[in-house]
Scaffold this active site. Structure first.
Site, PDB file in Angstrom:
ATOM      1  N   ASN A 112      23.129  -8.256  18.525  1.00 39.93           N
ATOM      2  CA  ASN A 112      22.026  -7.350  18.854  1.00 39.93           C
ATOM      3  C   ASN A 112      21.333  -7.949  20.071  1.00 39.93           C
ATOM      4  O   ASN A 112      20.565  -8.897  19.938  1.00 39.93           O
ATOM      5  CB  ASN A 112      21.074  -7.243  17.657  1.00 39.93           C
ATOM      6  CG  ASN A 112      19.838  -6.428  17.982  1.00 39.93           C
ATOM      7  OD1 ASN A 112      19.793  -5.722  18.985  1.00 39.93           O
ATOM      8  ND2 ASN A 112      18.841  -6.516  17.120  1.00 39.93           N
TER       9      ASN A 112
ATOM     10  N   LYS B  92      19.113  -6.708  21.882  1.00 44.90           N
ATOM     11  CA  LYS B  92      17.705  -6.289  22.021  1.00 44.90           C
ATOM     12  C   LYS B  92      17.440  -5.876  23.471  1.00 44.90           C
ATOM     13  O   LYS B  92      18.321  -5.343  24.115  1.00 44.90           O
ATOM     14  CB  LYS B  92      16.763  -7.395  21.546  1.00 44.90           C
ATOM     15  CG  LYS B  92      17.150  -7.935  20.172  1.00 44.90           C
ATOM     16  CD  LYS B  92      16.082  -8.779  19.559  1.00 44.90           C
ATOM     17  CE  LYS B  92      16.578  -9.341  18.230  1.00 44.90           C
ATOM     18  NZ  LYS B  92      15.547 -10.006  17.481  1.00 44.90           N
TER      19      LYS B  92
ATOM     20  N   GLU C  86      11.959  -4.693  14.089  1.00 44.28           N
ATOM     21  CA  GLU C  86      11.174  -4.557  15.335  1.00 44.28           C
ATOM     22  C   GLU C  86      10.889  -3.084  15.622  1.00 44.28           C
ATOM     23  O   GLU C  86       9.815  -2.732  16.099  1.00 44.28           O
ATOM     24  CB  GLU C  86      11.930  -5.219  16.501  1.00 44.28           C
ATOM     25  CG  GLU C  86      11.906  -6.738  16.360  1.00 44.28           C
ATOM     26  CD  GLU C  86      13.059  -7.463  17.042  1.00 44.28           C
ATOM     27  OE1 GLU C  86      13.784  -6.848  17.854  1.00 44.28           O
ATOM     28  OE2 GLU C  86      13.240  -8.661  16.742  1.00 44.28           O
TER      29      GLU C  86
ATOM     30  N   GLU D  50      17.981  -8.493   6.729  1.00 43.24           N
ATOM     31  CA  GLU D  50      17.335  -9.358   7.712  1.00 43.24           C
ATOM     32  C   GLU D  50      15.906  -9.666   7.266  1.00 43.24           C
ATOM     33  O   GLU D  50      14.996  -8.867   7.502  1.00 43.24           O
ATOM     34  CB  GLU D  50      17.277  -8.651   9.074  1.00 43.24           C
ATOM     35  CG  GLU D  50      18.640  -8.304   9.644  1.00 43.24           C
ATOM     36  CD  GLU D  50      18.592  -8.238  11.168  1.00 43.24           C
ATOM     37  OE1 GLU D  50      19.419  -8.909  11.787  1.00 43.24           O
ATOM     38  OE2 GLU D  50      17.719  -7.568  11.724  1.00 43.24           O
TER      39      GLU D  50
ATOM     40  N   GLY E 191      14.433 -14.520  14.762  1.00 43.43           N
ATOM     41  CA  GLY E 191      13.953 -15.133  15.999  1.00 43.43           C
ATOM     42  C   GLY E 191      12.998 -16.298  15.771  1.00 43.43           C
ATOM     43  O   GLY E 191      12.355 -16.766  16.705  1.00 43.43           O
TER      44      GLY E 191
ATOM     45  N   SER F 190      18.117 -15.754  12.566  1.00 47.93           N
ATOM     46  CA  SER F 190      18.389 -17.106  13.063  1.00 47.93           C
ATOM     47  C   SER F 190      19.754 -17.640  12.626  1.00 47.93           C
ATOM     48  O   SER F 190      19.901 -18.829  12.329  1.00 47.93           O
ATOM     49  CB  SER F 190      17.266 -18.063  12.660  1.00 47.93           C
ATOM     50  OG  SER F 190      16.032 -17.615  13.199  1.00 47.93           O
TER      51      SER F 190
HETATM   52  C1  PEP Z   1      17.994  -9.675  14.824  1.00 54.37           C
HETATM   53  O1  PEP Z   1      17.002  -9.370  15.455  1.00 54.37           O
HETATM   54  O2  PEP Z   1      18.756  -8.791  14.394  1.00 54.37           O
HETATM   55  C2  PEP Z   1      18.245 -11.100  14.596  1.00 54.37           C
HETATM   56  C3  PEP Z   1      18.943 -11.443  13.553  1.00 54.37           C
HETATM   57  O3  PEP Z   1      17.684 -11.971  15.503  1.00 54.37           O
HETATM   58  P1  PEP Z   1      17.878 -13.574  15.545  1.00 54.37           P
HETATM   59  O4  PEP Z   1      19.343 -13.848  15.299  1.00 54.37           O
HETATM   60  O5  PEP Z   1      17.474 -13.953  16.940  1.00 54.37           O
HETATM   61  O6  PEP Z   1      17.017 -14.132  14.502  1.00 54.37           O
END
Ligand code: PEP
Length: 252
Positions: A9, A11, A98, A168, A174, A214
């Site tokens: 992703n 973003k 988000e 998630e 993040g 993460s």
């Molecule tokens: C995400 O936003 O889908 C995500 C898992 O971000 P990160 O891996 O940066 O935590």
């Protein structure tokens, strides 16, 4: 057998040129050694058509990160599911925390988006997960079940085959804080149980449930070793080809 998947992703990162460079590098790395899982890259709308073409003869599938909750018309700045499909993209990520938080996407809005995505032949990576406050209150199961009930459990069994779930936990996105493999497995198993209650044991067995938050090359092997974790949705670590490949390699 359900699919093992590693999905990126991006973003709101990467110009068109940077995106082409990243996808080209990833394509080259993966061509040298076929991955043991499906690989998806979720990108901003501007990349979709170019990257769908660039990855056409590769193992990589392309996903949008959003689509409109309306089919077409006077909605300035929006991009419909039909438009996403017309780029050659196969997937759309919906329900990301988000989008829920910053763009006020409610379960009702997400339900519209899911319906339009499926009607237009896209597969949906549907994100669910609790906040830190909700986890501290022990509400993670209730939150996940409500998010599923609010936006995807109305689907027919046939439509359900085009749904991938991404768990998630918001507190892990993040932040560098990963759910432990045990914490993640516990809730993945619960999510699968919820799916079984609505669609039956076989459909639940066939549903891919990804972990996101993460996830990186160092923790992916432990997470992916759990029986109900079928891969990852990867934010930060999907922005560099070697990092992303490191996670894909967790399926070796
Ligand atoms: C995400 O936003 O889908 C995500 C898992 O971000 P990160 O891996 O940066 O935590």
């Amino acid at each position: 057998m359900r699919k093992k998947i590693v999905a990126g992703n991006w973003k709101m990162n990467k110009t068109l040129q940077e995106g082409i460079a990243l996808a080209s590098e990833l394509k080259e790395i993966l061509a040298a050694e076929t991955p043991k899982c499906d690989v998806i890259i979720g990108t901003p709308f501007i990349h979709l058509a170019t990257l769908a073409e660039l990855t056409k003869d590769s193992v990589i599938a392309v996903s949008a990160e959003n689509c409109a909750d309306k089919a077409s018309g006077a909605y300035t700045g929006e991009v419909s599911a039909a438009m996403v499909k017309s780029t050659g993209a196969e997937y759309v990520i919906l329900g990301h925390s988000e989008r829920r938080e910053y763009y006020h996407e409610t379960p009702e809005i997400l339900k519209e988006k899911v319906d339009l995505a499926l009607e237009n032949g896209l597969k949906v990576i549907f994100c669910i997960g609790e906040s830190l406050a909700q986890r501290e209150q022990g509400e993670q199961e209730a939150v996940c079940k409500a998010e599923l009930a609010g936006s995807v459990f109305h689907l027919t069994p046939e439509q359900w085959k085009n749904i991938v779930i991404a768990y998630e936990p918001i507190w892990a996105i993040g932040t560098g804080k990963t759910a432990t493999a045990e914490q993640a497995e516990e809730i993945h198993a619960y999510i699968r149980k919820c799916v079984a209650e609505v669609y039956g044991e076989q459909a639940a067995e066939d549903t891919s449930i990804l972990y996101g938050g993460s996830c990186k090359a160092s923790n992916a092997p432990e997470l992916f070793a759990k029986p109900d974790i079928d891969g990852g949705l990867i934010g930060g670590a999907s922005l560099k080809a070697p990092d992303f490949k490191g996670i894909i390699d967790a399926w070796k």
